[in-house]
Scaffold this motif. Structure first.
Motif, mmCIF file in Angstrom:
data_model
loop_
_atom_site.group_PDB
_atom_site.id
_atom_site.type_symbol
_atom_site.label_atom_id
_atom_site.label_comp_id
_atom_site.label_asym_id
_atom_site.label_seq_id
_atom_site.Cartn_x
_atom_site.Cartn_y
_atom_site.Cartn_z
ATOM 1 N N MET A 49 35.252 49.633 49.456
ATOM 2 C CA MET A 49 33.736 49.619 49.473
ATOM 3 C C MET A 49 33.512 49.525 51.111
ATOM 4 O O MET A 49 32.448 50.230 51.537
ATOM 5 C CB MET A 49 33.225 48.129 48.762
ATOM 6 N N ALA A 50 34.132 48.648 51.744
ATOM 7 C CA ALA A 50 33.514 48.587 53.144
ATOM 8 C C ALA A 50 33.735 49.966 53.830
ATOM 9 O O ALA A 50 32.993 50.232 54.721
ATOM 10 C CB ALA A 50 34.474 47.585 53.773
ATOM 11 N N ALA A 51 34.873 50.782 53.499
ATOM 12 C CA ALA A 51 35.186 52.078 54.055
ATOM 13 C C ALA A 51 33.690 52.918 53.851
ATOM 14 O O ALA A 51 33.193 53.792 54.678
ATOM 15 C CB ALA A 51 36.315 52.475 53.687
ATOM 16 N N ILE A 52 33.418 52.895 52.540
ATOM 17 C CA ILE A 52 32.416 53.864 52.058
ATOM 18 C C ILE A 52 31.061 53.530 52.769
ATOM 19 O O ILE A 52 30.209 54.316 53.311
ATOM 20 C CB ILE A 52 32.321 53.776 50.375
ATOM 21 N N LEU A 53 30.854 52.089 52.962
ATOM 22 C CA LEU A 53 29.659 51.484 53.407
ATOM 23 C C LEU A 53 29.358 52.073 54.754
ATOM 24 O O LEU A 53 28.423 52.169 55.413
ATOM 25 C CB LEU A 53 29.248 50.186 53.223
ATOM 26 N N ARG A 54 30.406 51.693 55.612
ATOM 27 C CA ARG A 54 30.669 52.104 57.032
ATOM 28 C C ARG A 54 30.638 53.734 57.170
ATOM 29 O O ARG A 54 29.717 54.217 58.121
ATOM 30 C CB ARG A 54 31.830 51.780 57.686
ATOM 31 N N ALA A 55 31.176 54.582 56.293
ATOM 32 C CA ALA A 55 30.998 55.972 56.460
ATOM 33 C C ALA A 55 29.812 56.583 56.179
ATOM 34 O O ALA A 55 29.309 57.502 56.768
ATOM 35 C CB ALA A 55 32.053 56.689 55.562
ATOM 36 N N HIS A 56 29.056 55.798 55.497
ATOM 37 C CA HIS A 56 27.768 56.314 55.004
ATOM 38 C C HIS A 56 26.287 55.712 55.417
ATOM 39 O O HIS A 56 25.288 55.586 54.996
ATOM 40 C CB HIS A 56 27.498 56.546 53.762
ATOM 41 N N ALA A 57 26.778 54.686 56.614
ATOM 42 C CA ALA A 57 25.861 53.585 57.054
ATOM 43 C C ALA A 57 24.402 54.316 57.392
ATOM 44 O O ALA A 57 23.113 53.959 57.314
ATOM 45 C CB ALA A 57 26.189 52.898 58.067
ATOM 46 N N GLN B 166 31.001 53.247 44.688
ATOM 47 C CA GLN B 166 30.652 52.255 45.874
ATOM 48 C C GLN B 166 29.482 52.774 46.563
ATOM 49 O O GLN B 166 28.803 51.734 46.910
ATOM 50 C CB GLN B 166 31.954 52.268 46.560
ATOM 51 N N PHE B 167 29.328 54.150 46.723
ATOM 52 C CA PHE B 167 27.987 54.405 47.713
ATOM 53 C C PHE B 167 26.868 54.032 46.818
ATOM 54 O O PHE B 167 25.847 53.598 47.439
ATOM 55 C CB PHE B 167 28.106 56.016 47.790
ATOM 56 N N LEU B 168 26.630 54.317 45.366
ATOM 57 C CA LEU B 168 25.641 54.000 44.780
ATOM 58 C C LEU B 168 25.370 52.369 44.615
ATOM 59 O O LEU B 168 24.235 51.949 44.456
ATOM 60 C CB LEU B 168 25.821 54.580 43.464
ATOM 61 N N ALA B 169 26.466 51.841 44.800
ATOM 62 C CA ALA B 169 26.011 50.040 44.747
ATOM 63 C C ALA B 169 25.489 49.895 46.031
ATOM 64 O O ALA B 169 24.488 49.102 46.022
ATOM 65 C CB ALA B 169 27.414 49.511 44.916
#
Length: 401
Positions: free
Chosen positions: A203-211, A336-339
């Motif tokens: 989750m953290a990696a997805i949130l960082r990548a798409h911040a 994870q992105f949709l979350a």
């Protein structure tokens, strides 16, 4: 499947496996939601405590957004849906038997969390299952189903409460959630766009990548969610301020909701054919203008006209927030992105009523209406820049591929 055309069989699958259980679950949910505050007061809560119990539903949905993405990714859409609907039914049972408002509040919070899982799992499934050229129509129909269930739910709740008392609404919700879980168990498997053997993502990696996506397109979608939420918060207050009674206020809302319910597929079709901003921007402009005109509504007829305009803007934009999120979501780490997307837009929805309350307390309802109008206009400009332009619709991209 995402490169195929949408066949009648695909629509039938969506209707039976997605739209039908969603409607069932939301009928029960809609039957209970207006009665939570009354149930809390029945258990000895004060007005302030009752309001806190009600707010736990939205708090649970926000807190549960990121865990919901992890759960949906680990379990898969089908099992996540079935499990969360069973949790829904269990939470409704706890609420029905709650000995005090504290236990009721815990049950309501769990309901909010489980609803986050349901929403993300359904959105993820539709995104994977439906061809890109029909994605907006499918998600707008899902948004319309949300509205239909929420419209029927309070009516069904009123009927069962009249016949069986306050707790009967919770038993209705238990039955509809379990029925939805049984139907959802027949969801088909979908072909993932992720390459075989792709490494698991966190989750953290997805949130960082798409911040940057959350801070650009996500902010615009959050503004749209804020404007939508402001309708339900501001219109009743304005109706009271101009002397309308409860029946007249309900009539205004019913008219607005009726317009809302008739336009969701039109909006989705326009997004698929003309691009996302061809709907998102006009919807924001329409709703922003309506809120800007609200201070001039001194009669029931004037307020009704504003409410109809808001129903128009809200109706054509049904599903646009989900569609924008699905378009931006990666094949790997989609849930994870949709979350993260739901958390971003959910914050916008939560801020609307809070902002209105604060401005009404320190200034006036007119100031609150104009503030929402300004957010609508600025949000339209923001989405014009960040949403896909008319020439970049899914249909045109597919045709040029």
């Amino acid at each position: 499947m995402t490169r195929e055309q949408m066949s009648p069989q695909h629509w039938r699958t969506l209707t039976v496996s997605v739209y039908l259980p969603t409607t069932l679950a939301l009928v029960g949910f809609g039957a209970v939601t207006p009665l939570i505050a009354i149930t809390a007061q029945d258990l000895g809560a004060s007005l302030a405590q009752s309001a806190l119990v009600v707010s736990l539903l939205g708090i649970g949905a926000l807190v549960g957004a990121l865990p919901a993405g992890i759960i949906a990714d680990r379990l898969g859409e089908q099992r996540a849906l079935v499990a969360s609907l069973i949790v829904d039914a269990a939470a409704m049972a706890v609420a029905a038997f709650a000995p005090n408002f504290v236990v009721l509040g815990i049950a309501v919070f769990v309901l909010g969390v489980s609803e986050a899982v349901v929403t993300i799992a359904r959105q993820s499934f539709v995104t994977e299952f439906v061809p890109l050229t029909h994605r907006a129509r499918a998600l707008s129909t899902l948004g319309g189903v949300f509205r239909i269930g929420s419209f029927i739910g309070p009516l069904a709740g009123a009927a069962v409460v009249t016949l069986g008392g306050l707790r009967a609404a919770y038993w209705l919700a238990i039955a509809t959630s379990l029925a939805a879980a049984i139907i959802s168990a027949w969801l088909p498997d979908v072909e993932r766009e992720a390459p075989p053997g792709a490494a698991p993502v966190h989750m953290a990696a997805i949130l960082r990548a798409h911040a940057m996506t959350f801070l650009t397109l996500g902010v615009g979608a959050a503004a749209l969610t804020l404007v939508r939420a402001s309708r339900d918060a501001l219109l009743p207050l304005w109706a009271t301020s101009i002397g309308l009674d409860a029946a007249q206020t309900s009539l205004v809302f019913a008219a607005s909701s009726l317009v809302d319910l008739t336009l969701f597929y039109l909006g989705g079709s326009m997004m698929d054919r003309l691009g996302r901003r061809a709907v998102a921007v006009p919807a924001m402009l329409i709703m922003g203008t309506c809120f800007g005109l609200l201070p001039l509504a001194a009669t029931g007829i004037g307020l009704g006209a504003v409410a109809l305009g808001l129903g128009l803007g809200n109706g054509i934009s049904a599903g646009v927030v989900m569609t924008l999120g699905s378009d931006a979501s990666p094949a790997v780490g989609r849930t994870q992105f949709l979350a993260g997307w739901r958390l971003t837009t959910g914050i916008g929805g939560a801020l609307g009523p809070v902002m209105i309350s604060a401005l009404a307390a320190v200034a006036s309802l007119s100031a609150a209406a104009l503030a929402v109008a300004a957010i609508g206009w600025l949000g339209a400009a923001w989405l014009w820049h960040w949403a896909s332009p008319p020439g970049d619709s899914p249909a045109s991209r597919d045709a040029s591929a």
